[in-house]
Design an enzyme around this catalytic site. Structure first.
Site, short mmCIF file in Angstrom:
data_model
loop_
_atom_site.label_atom_id
_atom_site.label_comp_id
_atom_site.label_asym_id
_atom_site.label_seq_id
_atom_site.Cartn_x
_atom_site.Cartn_y
_atom_site.Cartn_z
N TYR A 1 59.10 -92.15 14.58
CA TYR A 1 59.69 -90.96 15.33
C TYR A 1 57.79 -90.17 14.98
CZ TYR A 1 61.23 -85.47 14.71
OH TYR A 1 61.41 -84.14 14.39
N ARG B 1 56.00 -80.31 26.94
CA ARG B 1 55.19 -79.70 26.31
C ARG B 1 55.43 -81.33 25.08
NH1 ARG B 1 56.75 -80.13 21.35
NH2 ARG B 1 57.70 -77.88 20.91
N LYS C 1 64.70 -88.40 18.83
CA LYS C 1 65.17 -87.92 17.76
C LYS C 1 66.87 -88.45 17.58
CE LYS C 1 62.90 -84.22 17.71
NZ LYS C 1 62.73 -83.12 16.73
N GLU D 1 65.04 -80.22 23.50
CA GLU D 1 63.61 -80.68 23.37
C GLU D 1 62.60 -80.52 24.01
OE1 GLU D 1 64.42 -81.50 19.88
OE2 GLU D 1 62.10 -81.75 19.44
N ASP D 2 61.31 -79.98 23.34
CA ASP D 2 60.16 -80.46 23.79
C ASP D 2 60.08 -79.58 25.32
OD1 ASP D 2 59.17 -81.14 21.55
OD2 ASP D 2 58.41 -82.85 21.84
N ASP E 1 65.46 -77.41 18.92
CA ASP E 1 64.90 -77.44 18.04
C ASP E 1 63.84 -76.94 17.55
OD1 ASP E 1 64.99 -79.85 15.91
OD2 ASP E 1 63.90 -81.18 17.02
N ASP E 2 63.09 -76.92 18.99
CA ASP E 2 61.80 -76.35 18.88
C ASP E 2 61.59 -75.43 17.88
OD1 ASP E 2 60.03 -79.38 19.43
OD2 ASP E 2 60.97 -78.05 21.28
N ASN F 1 52.34 -81.50 15.48
CA ASN F 1 52.05 -82.89 15.93
C ASN F 1 51.37 -83.82 16.71
OD1 ASN F 1 54.30 -83.14 13.21
ND2 ASN F 1 55.24 -82.18 14.69
N1 LIG Z 1 56.95 -79.57 12.66
C1 LIG Z 1 57.42 -79.47 13.50
O1 LIG Z 1 58.45 -79.90 13.32
C2 LIG Z 1 57.58 -78.80 14.72
C3 LIG Z 1 56.13 -78.73 15.03
N2 LIG Z 1 56.20 -78.54 16.51
C4 LIG Z 1 54.17 -78.75 17.00
O2 LIG Z 1 53.91 -77.37 16.67
C5 LIG Z 1 53.07 -77.17 18.43
C6 LIG Z 1 53.48 -75.63 18.76
O3 LIG Z 1 54.96 -76.33 19.22
P1 LIG Z 1 55.62 -74.84 20.46
O4 LIG Z 1 55.16 -73.87 20.21
O5 LIG Z 1 56.55 -75.72 20.92
O6 LIG Z 1 54.76 -74.89 22.08
P2 LIG Z 1 54.40 -73.93 22.65
O7 LIG Z 1 53.06 -73.83 23.23
O8 LIG Z 1 55.13 -73.15 23.23
O9 LIG Z 1 52.95 -72.94 21.99
C7 LIG Z 1 51.96 -73.00 21.40
C8 LIG Z 1 51.28 -71.69 21.10
O10 LIG Z 1 49.52 -71.85 20.45
C9 LIG Z 1 48.51 -70.99 21.15
N3 LIG Z 1 47.76 -71.66 21.13
C10 LIG Z 1 46.94 -72.85 21.78
N4 LIG Z 1 45.46 -73.21 21.81
C11 LIG Z 1 45.43 -72.07 20.78
C12 LIG Z 1 43.96 -71.92 19.83
N5 LIG Z 1 42.88 -72.47 20.20
N6 LIG Z 1 44.22 -71.00 19.05
C13 LIG Z 1 45.40 -70.38 18.74
N7 LIG Z 1 46.36 -70.59 19.51
C14 LIG Z 1 46.66 -71.21 20.01
C15 LIG Z 1 50.04 -70.63 22.56
O11 LIG Z 1 48.81 -69.41 22.85
P3 LIG Z 1 49.12 -68.97 24.76
O12 LIG Z 1 50.23 -68.42 24.32
O13 LIG Z 1 48.11 -67.91 24.13
O14 LIG Z 1 48.60 -70.32 25.06
C16 LIG Z 1 51.00 -70.66 22.36
O15 LIG Z 1 50.80 -69.11 22.02
C17 LIG Z 1 52.96 -77.92 18.49
O16 LIG Z 1 52.25 -79.27 18.16
C18 LIG Z 1 54.74 -79.23 18.54
O17 LIG Z 1 54.80 -80.06 17.85
C19 LIG Z 1 57.30 -77.69 17.37
C20 LIG Z 1 58.37 -77.61 16.59
C21 LIG Z 1 58.63 -77.93 15.13
C1 LIG Z 2 59.01 -81.81 15.89
C2 LIG Z 2 59.27 -81.49 17.03
O1 LIG Z 2 60.49 -81.22 17.31
C3 LIG Z 2 57.87 -81.81 17.52
O2 LIG Z 2 57.13 -81.29 17.13
O3 LIG Z 2 58.15 -80.77 18.70
MG LIG Z 3 60.29 -81.04 19.59
#
Ligand SMILES: NC(=O)C1=CN([C@@H]2O[C@H](COP(=O)(O)OP(=O)(O)OC[C@H]3O[C@@H](n4cnc5c(N)ncnc54)[C@H](OP(=O)(O)O)[C@@H]3O)[C@@H](O)[C@H]2O)C=CC1
Ligand SMILES: CC(=O)C(=O)O
Ligand SMILES: [Mg+2]
Length: 636
Positions: free
Chosen positions: A184, A237, A255, A327-328, A350-351, A492
């Site tokens: 993972y 993503r 997953k 997912e993603d 999941d996200d 991540n």
């Molecule tokens: N720990 C866990 O269990 C999980 C972790 N994640 C991680 O979270 C991260 C984001 O995932 P997700 O929400 O799906 O992604 P999205 O693409 O949906 O969202 C990313 C957000 O970050 C913003 N962003 C990007 N670059 C910057 C920056 N330099 N400064 C400020 N804001 C910024 C984007 O802004 P804008 O909208 O303006 O483009 C957007 O709002 C990934 O790395 C993923 O691996 C996700 C799910 C679970």
């Molecule tokens: C953990 C997870 O689902 C992610 O980083 O997208």
């Molecule tokens: Mg994910």
């Protein structure tokens, strides 16, 4: 002791009836039968050791239109076919000898007993020694530890999964803390980046634009028929690594191996799927080893139609209660897919939802360390996409439930920063729909550091996908404003973490309550060892999914996410709190998953969304009894 594990679908009359993997799983321990297709017109390729291989049978496809008459029990039109319509006559045969050793579902390697070697024509195919599964686990973990490079460990694990499924799961379960980062995040991220080079055999279904109009047939090509959970990505993503197109397949595969290892869903019920609509990643398009469609991503109607066909085929093929975990996906599709199919299918993102539930659990338990109630806190996010707004909404919902304040009010406790700065009301018009609820009254703020100083959050959450964005200035400001700042760097893989564990502890003089999305090792700061936590949806989705499946739930409801959070939070022990942890260790994850499953199922029964009746008296015990065991079975 005859197993007809894969035969539930094949005869509605004969064996099928109640195909619950849980109720019948216990009885079907000694699985040694294998379903193969024997077509009347199919060329019989070879008949060896009792296992009949039919090459052309799979090509005898039933017309799509003939599949719609028999309902979900006759999706291939076998019952309704007329005499001149070809159907595939499925049959069963015993796998033995060389084929048995090569069959990952039944292979036990050197653990086959003398009796089994005699009964199943294996004499001479194996060296004389007979060893236990325990010794095999010891050997494998030693072998994995020899590899210095994480990707080599990943490849070794995937090899094992392909060779001996039960040993793979036994190893993963018994060494979960050590091997989670291998199968993972973070290693799965690197595996996806290099998927074209390391790809050996398909571990899931690839559904590309080329399969448009034929998705139901494609689902038929998958050898398992009684699917209960699908994890699907379109690769746009992948973690915080961006668009990896078809190489995203590593994510559904990873997953789903957690669904089995952590949540006890049997592997044959799990189906990894990658939808390939192209990629906008130029590097991949130019990569000679890229395994996906070499075109820019399809969007709009073309994309929507492929997804619609997939979702329809899934329900037609596997019925109403198959769980589809998104997912993603990129956020411009993820929210729409969830809301569109949430009304008609059992879907879970999941996200958005799993991440929300795991973070809320951590926040609920952190109150034991920082005091007060959730409503006493102020939350600031860097990143306002799927994870950020998903978590934000669940926090607001929980506060609303706790205080009886309207959601519109409780949302005001939560602030988000995106790539353009703090989300405020003056930006409302230009915001994507999922950001609009968070556009509070405030003057524009450009940077995270300014936002921390203006909002003075007690909790800082990173969901930006961009590493090292929690700078020294930001973390120090959190430490100035709070005795015990809560800092969750969720992005991540490790390279994208908003700050490292070492940075968080050093810049707060050891006062931070810190968790990351991918694991960090313990940190020594001024003679004291600090153990960082891992806040990852892997704590939630396996147990959550098990709860849905074991109760026959037909729709996901937000209250189930809240129930899962509370269940996870309740599993944190005083010993964990004493170490500054807000999540329990992964070592107990199967028991934790059973607790989560029980609470999710209970909520489902309460909401009238569960169809497995009567409700089991003790849902925790029932959850445990449903869980797949990777121990070898004895073959007659
Ligand atoms: N720990 C866990 O269990 C999980 C972790 N994640 C991680 O979270 C991260 C984001 O995932 P997700 O929400 O799906 O992604 P999205 O693409 O949906 O969202 C990313 C957000 O970050 C913003 N962003 C990007 N670059 C910057 C920056 N330099 N400064 C400020 N804001 C910024 C984007 O802004 P804008 O909208 O303006 O483009 C957007 O709002 C990934 O790395 C993923 O691996 C996700 C799910 C679970
Ligand atoms: C953990 C997870 O689902 C992610 O980083 O997208
Ligand atoms: Mg994910």
């Amino acid at each position: 002791m005859i197993s007809l594990n894969r035969s539930c679908f094949l005869s509605n009359g004969g064996i099928s009836g109640n195909c619950s993997p849980f109720s019948q799983g216990q009885k079907r321990r000694s699985a040694s039968l294998k379903v193969v297709a024997v077509g009347t017109n199919a060329a019989r390729k070879g008949e060896r050791n009792g296992s009949i291989v039919m090459e052309n049978a799979a090509k005898e496809v039933v017309e799509l239109k003939s599949t719609v008459h028999g309902g979900d029990k006759d999706v291939y039109g076998e019952d309704t076919a007329s005499e001149d319509q070809p159907v595939t006559p499925w049959s069963v045969s015993v796998a033995s000898g060389y084929n048995l050793i090569r069959d990952p579902h039944h292979n036990k390697g050197l653990a086959f007993s003398e009796k089994e070697r005699d009964a199943h024509y294996m004499r001479g195919l194996l060296p004389p020694v007979v060893i236990s599964q325990e010794l095999q686990v010891k050997k494998m973990i030693n072998a994995i530890r020899q590899y210095q490079v994480p990707l080599q460990k990943y490849i070794a694990m995937m090899d094992l999964q392909e060779r001996n499924q039960k040993l793979f799961y036994k190893l993963l379960i018994e060494h979960v803390e050590e091997l989670l980062p291998v199968v993972y995040t973070p290693t799965v991220g690197e595996a996806c980046q290099k998927y074209g080079s390391i790809f050996q055999r398909p571990q899931g279904l690839f559904i590309s634009l080329k399969e448009k109009g034929k998705i139901l047939e494609v689902l038929r090509n998958w050898p398992e028929k009684n699917i209960q959970v699908i994890v699907v990505t379109d690769g746009e993503r992948i973690l915080g690594l961006g668009d990896l197109g078809c190489h995203g397949m590593g994510i559904p595969v990873g997953k789903l191996s957690l669904y089995t290892a952590l949540g006890g869903v049997r592997p044959s019920a799990c189906l990894p799927v990658t939808i390939d609509v192209g990629t906008n990643n130029e590097k991949l398009l130019d990569d000679e080893f890229y395994i996906g469609l070499r075109q820019k991503r399809a969007t709009g109607q073309e994309y929507a139609e492929l997804l619609q066909e997939f979702m329809t085929a899934v329900k037609q093929n596997y019925g109403e209660k198959v769980l589809v975990q998104f997912e993603d996906f990129a956020n411009h599709n993820a929210f729409d897919l969830l809301s569109k199919y949430g009304a008609t299918h059992l879907v879970f993102n999941d996200d958005i939802q799993g991440t929300a539930s795991v973070v809320l659990a951590g926040l609920l338990s952190s109150l034991k360390l920082v005091g007060g109630s959730l409503a006493d806190h102020t939350f600031l996010f860097l990143g306002a996409g799927e994870a950020g707004t998903g978590i934000a909404e669940l926090i607001a919902l929980e506060i609303s439930k706790q205080t009886n304040a309207p959601l519109e009010e409780t949302r005001k406790k939560v602030w988000l920063v995106d790539s353009k700065g703090l989300i405020v009301s003056s930006r409302l018009e230009s915001l994507q729909h999922f950001k609009k609820p968070w556009a509070h009254e405030h003057e524009p703020v450009k940077t995270l550091a300014e936002a921390v100083n203006a909002i003075k959050p007690t909790v800082l959450i990173g969901t930006s996908g961009v590493g090292r964005t929690f700078t020294k200035e930001v973390v120090e400001a959190m430490a100035t404003n709070n005795e015990r700042p809560i800092i969750l760097a969720l992005s991540n893989p490790t390279s994208q973490s908003e700050c490292t564990a070492e940075e968080a502890y050093t810049w707060t003089q050891g006062r931070a309550i810190y968790c990351s999305g991918s694991p960090f090792p313990p940190v020594e700061y001024e003679g004291k060892v600090y153990t960082p936590g891992q806040s990852n949806n892997a704590y939630i989705f396996p147990g959550f999914g098990l709860g849905l499946l074991m109760s026959g739930t037909i729709r996901v409801h937000d209250d189930m996410l809240l129930a899962a959070s509370e269940a996870l939070a309740s599993q944190v022990s005083q010993e964990d709190f004493d170490k500054g942890l807000i999540y329990p260790p992964f070592t107990n994850i199967r028991e934790i998953s059973a607790h989560i499953a029980a609470k999710v199922a209970a909520k489902s029964y309460e909401l009238g969304l569960a169809t497995r009746l009567p409700q089991p008296k003790d849902l925790f015990q029932y959850a445990e009894s449903c869980m797949y065991s990777p121990n070898y079975r004895s073959f007659r």
